[in-house]
Scaffold this motif. Structure first.
Motif: not given
Length: 356
Positions: A81-86, A94-96, A167-170, A220-221
């Motif tokens: 997921w770090r690769k996705v966020a980067d 921005v990605v949750f 950046d957060g979660v849904e 973040r939620v």
């Protein structure tokens, strides 16, 4: 009239526009639920969305509902997921991550054990497994003493999402998965404090939300709801009462947003919108089209501040730019939605590439 292409402040996050890429299952993780390199490419290509909400991510191995869906319960998954966020952040996005425990919408062939649910109520239909389509099986009802452990799984996944740089979660409390299974009176037939009344059916979802907020912060939620929806064999006969209780429990938390799948003019959706103090994301679901005119109408009529679009993002990585230019949209290849691999996933050209 609110301009769908205008910037928007979502708490500490500055969105470049008001169009959200809705979560969509794509089945491109590896066999251990680790996000793959092409997943990073896929989300990076679509970072022109104001906000990306990822596909459903299981918070535990028993929460998985489909083959090759990603998790957030191992260190290897965090690194994926770090690769996705980067990739998304490199393009200014921005990605949750959407945290989704499938509950009864699973199968032993997927998770190696009996699926869990609020009650022993078998869903109608079939589920896709590594061995092909199989009829759903009757789930095991969670014991009251087990519920804090499920809450802890959501908290752990949320913390891992932040650790990965997302950046957060849904929280996925819609579409017939575990959280909505607690909300719905046809799937929740419990006689303890988590069933039997609208207040009790809302209790578990409120507890999960509170715990995740305490762990990573309300900014973040977000939470996704589909009041009255019947996807995955859900039948809510007390939707208005149940979602009123849920709203009363989550409203004081100051969540980043409320993501509602429903006709935005519907009674329950309207009540949620009017009762929620923060940002609302509109998603018409099966009630209508998810296009630019619908988005403009929803925002102009103050039914929400953001508008989420799903399928069009699959075949149009530059969807926002195409909409802004009133350019034609490419049609998706439905045969590759869940096929795995790069075809029909990261090989759709942008408008500029198509013209070259």
């Amino acid at each position: 009239m609110s301009d769908v292409f205008a910037p928007f402040s979502l708490g500490p996050h500055e969105l470049s526009n008001r169009i959200v890429m809705a979560p969509m299952t794509r089945n491109r993780a590896d066999a251990d639920g680790v996000p793959t390199d092409i997943m990073a490419t896929y989300y990076g290509q679509r970072a022109g969305a104001g906000l990306i909400v990822t596909e459903g991510v299981q918070p535990s191995s028993t929460g998985q509902g489909y083959p090759h869906t990603p998790g957030l319960h191992s260190d290897e998954q965090v690194e994926g997921w770090r690769k996705v966020a980067d990739a998304v952040h490199a393009e200014g996005g921005v990605v949750f991550a959407q945290i989704m425990h499938a509950g009864r919408i699973s199968h032993p062939a997927l998770i190696g054990t009996q699926p869990v649910a609020p009650s022993e109520v078998k869903p109608a239909g079939e589920v896709f497994t590594p061995e092909g389509l199989k009829p759903f099986e009757t789930p095991r009802a969670l014991e009251t003493a087990e519920l804090p452990g499920i809450v802890a799984e959501y908290v752990d996944a949320a913390r891992r999402a932040v650790a990965a740089g997302l950046d957060g979660v849904e929280l996925h409390a819609a579409n017939g998965y575990l959280l909505q299974q607690f909300l719905s009176d046809n799937t929740n037939q419990r006689t303890d404090e988590y069933g039997g009344s609208p207040e009790n059916r809302a209790r578990f979802v409120i507890e999960v939300t509170q715990a995740v907020v305490e762990a990573i912060g309300a900014e973040r939620v977000g939470i996704r709801l589909s009041p009255g929806g019947d996807f995955n064999d859900i039948h809510e006969t007390e939707a208005a009462q149940t979602y009123a209780e849920l709203l009363a429990g989550i409203k004081p938390l100051g969540l980043a947003y409320l993501h509602v799948i429903d006709d935005p003019s519907g009674e329950v959706a309207s009540a949620l919108r009017e009762g929620f103090d923060g940002t609302v994301i509109v998603n018409t679901g099966f009630a209508g089209s998810s296009d630019l005119s619908t988005a403009q109408e929803a925002l102009a009529q103050d039914r929400g501040e953001l508008f989420s679009i799903g399928r069009a993002f699959i075949s149009n990585p530059d969807l926002v730019e195409r909409l802004k230019a009133d350019a034609p949209l490419a049609d998706p290849d439905m045969d590759t939605f869940y096929a795995g691999g790069a075809k029909g996933y990261v090989d759709y050209p942008t408008l500029e590439e198509s013209a070259a």
